[in-house]
Design a protein around this motif. Structure first.
Motif, PDB file in Angstrom:
ATOM      1  N   SER A 173       0.901  -1.089   0.041  1.00  0.00           N
ATOM      2  CA  SER A 173      -0.048   0.008   0.038  1.00  0.00           C
ATOM      3  C   SER A 173       0.894   1.184   0.093  1.00  0.00           C
ATOM      4  N   SER A 174       1.690   1.062   0.806  1.00  0.00           N
ATOM      5  CA  SER A 174       3.094   2.302   1.001  1.00  0.00           C
ATOM      6  C   SER A 174       3.419   2.604  -0.484  1.00  0.00           C
ATOM      7  N   ALA A 175       4.027   1.610  -1.151  1.00  0.00           N
ATOM      8  CA  ALA A 175       4.625   1.680  -2.407  1.00  0.00           C
ATOM      9  C   ALA A 175       3.765   2.072  -3.372  1.00  0.00           C
ATOM     10  N   THR A 176       2.297   1.857  -3.296  1.00  0.00           N
ATOM     11  CA  THR A 176       1.501   2.135  -4.167  1.00  0.00           C
ATOM     12  C   THR A 176       0.933   3.720  -4.266  1.00  0.00           C
ATOM     13  N   SER A 177       1.166   4.181  -3.032  1.00  0.00           N
ATOM     14  CA  SER A 177       0.845   5.623  -2.800  1.00  0.00           C
ATOM     15  C   SER A 177       1.848   6.551  -3.182  1.00  0.00           C
ATOM     16  N   ILE A 178       3.056   5.995  -2.867  1.00  0.00           N
ATOM     17  CA  ILE A 178       4.463   6.793  -3.320  1.00  0.00           C
ATOM     18  C   ILE A 178       4.375   6.805  -4.878  1.00  0.00           C
TER      19      ILE A 178
ATOM     20  N   ALA B 274      10.424   1.464  -9.964  1.00  0.00           N
ATOM     21  CA  ALA B 274       9.478   1.554  -9.011  1.00  0.00           C
ATOM     22  C   ALA B 274       8.002   1.058  -9.847  1.00  0.00           C
ATOM     23  N   ALA B 275       7.750   1.690 -10.920  1.00  0.00           N
ATOM     24  CA  ALA B 275       6.467   1.507 -11.705  1.00  0.00           C
ATOM     25  C   ALA B 275       6.287   0.013 -12.089  1.00  0.00           C
ATOM     26  N   LEU B 276       7.498  -0.289 -12.655  1.00  0.00           N
ATOM     27  CA  LEU B 276       7.513  -1.946 -13.296  1.00  0.00           C
ATOM     28  C   LEU B 276       7.299  -2.882 -12.314  1.00  0.00           C
TER      29      LEU B 276
ATOM     30  N   GLY C 290      -0.309  -3.984  -9.634  1.00  0.00           N
ATOM     31  CA  GLY C 290      -0.509  -2.249  -9.805  1.00  0.00           C
ATOM     32  C   GLY C 290      -1.412  -1.914  -8.888  1.00  0.00           C
ATOM     33  N   GLU C 291      -1.940  -2.691  -7.871  1.00  0.00           N
ATOM     34  CA  GLU C 291      -3.000  -2.178  -7.174  1.00  0.00           C
ATOM     35  C   GLU C 291      -3.915  -1.307  -7.722  1.00  0.00           C
ATOM     36  N   TRP C 292      -4.314  -0.231  -6.923  1.00  0.00           N
ATOM     37  CA  TRP C 292      -5.384   0.605  -7.394  1.00  0.00           C
ATOM     38  C   TRP C 292      -5.085   1.419  -8.846  1.00  0.00           C
ATOM     39  N   ILE C 293      -3.805   1.340  -9.045  1.00  0.00           N
ATOM     40  CA  ILE C 293      -3.273   2.052 -10.120  1.00  0.00           C
ATOM     41  C   ILE C 293      -3.588   1.301 -11.605  1.00  0.00           C
TER      42      ILE C 293
ATOM     43  N   SER D 297       2.041   6.593  -7.195  1.00  0.00           N
ATOM     44  CA  SER D 297       0.874   7.209  -7.635  1.00  0.00           C
ATOM     45  C   SER D 297       1.536   8.813  -7.696  1.00  0.00           C
ATOM     46  N   TRP D 298       2.343   9.039  -6.396  1.00  0.00           N
ATOM     47  CA  TRP D 298       2.824  10.649  -6.435  1.00  0.00           C
ATOM     48  C   TRP D 298       3.976  10.859  -7.503  1.00  0.00           C
ATOM     49  N   LEU D 299       4.748   9.651  -7.607  1.00  0.00           N
ATOM     50  CA  LEU D 299       5.721   9.961  -8.479  1.00  0.00           C
ATOM     51  C   LEU D 299       5.133  10.085 -10.018  1.00  0.00           C
ATOM     52  N   LEU D 300       4.085   9.593 -10.138  1.00  0.00           N
ATOM     53  CA  LEU D 300       3.520   9.846 -11.553  1.00  0.00           C
ATOM     54  C   LEU D 300       3.396  11.417 -11.972  1.00  0.00           C
TER      55      LEU D 300
END
Length: 360
Positions: free
Chosen positions: A89-94, A129-131, A138-141, A96-99
């Protein structure tokens, strides 16, 4: 890496590789260290981490640092002994911000307050990170936006930052060919090939690996006249990402490019033997920061001269290798004690552990 938080992160990434090699050995230390990163999380940006401990008004936030935080959380999630859904979850949130850090001119921004700085390190690491996030769903992204983003990152680095030498320069404004920029670009191309199977990615990875092993090119210390004893020129904490790129290339593409995979593996092993022999303290077992001996200490200059035959080399001592307390600063640089750092040892440990994946 710009602040104390990212120094700690370098050590965390080393712990994660040690845990991968010996499951259960560092589980509790990893959980405690990842929890400690919360002290660096920005309360205003919410999903981003500061270079230093967060306080009200602290906007010292780097996109490349945050990409490495996301990668660390994803690495912890990938290991059975440290897996927690909160890390994903933390990785997904970060991520999403990177995008949001993609610049309309191309490339990723480096710092939230420096819009003109678009760098290789940020763009490569954000793609990685994205890959890695896409690889676990990809969780919710969702995987598709992440893969498309990584493709844009890789294409920009390849077309805009590749020098005539084939190496990756630091950013849109030029700069040195640091080892980590080319190393992370190799890893990005390998991950993209694994994700979509496109032939171009593996060929680009091969070309980048080839120039990374060429002792006549800029990743090596060209001031050393003894070509056979040339080594990469910068630091332990940058080298770790080149080691990772070359090892991942060697392991993933061994059957496709057997000669280049073998050459990449041999170059990594050669460097690991070098740092263990010359950059490791004989009494404390700890490593210095630099890869060039003549910037570390007078004793290292003598070892350098013996190894290379460059007997005229003068010391070019780097103050970052020395104690910086008030008493030490009263002394000439050569009289200050050599200080072993968390950043240097984290980079050395992670490099050695990743190199350990290579077949003997």
């Amino acid at each position: 890496m710009a602040g104390v938080g990212m120094v700690i992160l370098c050590a965390i990434e080393a712990l994660l590789e040690a845990e991968a090699a010996s499951p259960g050995s560092f589980t509790q230390q990893i959980h405690a260290s990842l929890n400690a990163l919360e002290k660096f999380r920005s309360r205003s940006l919410k999903h981003a981490y500061c270079a230093w401990l967060w306080f009200e008004g602290n906007n010292d936030v780097y996109y490349d640092d945050n990409a490495q935080v996301a990668i660390a959380f994803l690495r912890a999630y990938s290991l059975p002994s440290t897996r927690r859904h909160s890390y994903l979850s933390s990785a997904t949130s970060i991520t999403s911000w990177l995008l949001t850090g993609w610049d309309s001119r191309g490339g990723m921004r480096w710092h939230i307050s420096k819009p003109d700085a678009r760098n290789a390190c940020t763009t490569n690491l954000s793609a990685i990170a994205a890959l890695k996030l896409a690889a676990v769903g990809g969780e919710w992204i969702g995987p598709r936006p992440l893969l498309e983003f990584a493709e844009r990152c890789a294409e920009w680095v390849w077309t805009e930052l590749r020098e005539g030498s084939g190496l990756i320069k630091d950013g849109a404004g030029g700069g040195p060919t640091w080892t980590y920029n080319t190393g992370a670009a190799i890893y990005t191309q390998v991950l993209l090939w694994q994700a979509n199977g496109r032939e171009g990615h593996k060929e680009r990875a091969r070309q980048l690996a080839e120039v990374s092993c060429d002792r006549g090119k800029g990743l090596f210390d060209g001031s050393n006249p003894c070509v056979q004893e040339r080594y990469w020129w910068d630091s332990m904490f940058f080298m770790q990402l080149l080691v990772e790129g070359l090892v991942e290339f060697s392991c993933a593409l061994e059957e496709v490019y057997p000669d280049m995979a073998r050459k990449a593996g041999e170059e990594v092993k050669r460097h690991m033997l070098y740092i263990m022999k010359y950059m490791k303290g004989r009494e404390d077992g700890l490593y210095v920061r630099n890869l060039r001996m003549y910037v570390v200490s007078v004793k290292h200059v003598e070892m350098y001269r013996t190894l290379t035959g460059d007997i005229g080399r003068k010391p070019e001592l780097d103050e970052s290798e020395r104690w910086g307390d008030a008493e030490s600063l009263k002394l000439p640089v050569e009289k200050r004690g050599v200080c072993k750092t968390l950043l240097g040892n984290g980079g050395a440990a992670r490099s050695l552990l990743i190199a350990g994946r290579l077949q003997q």
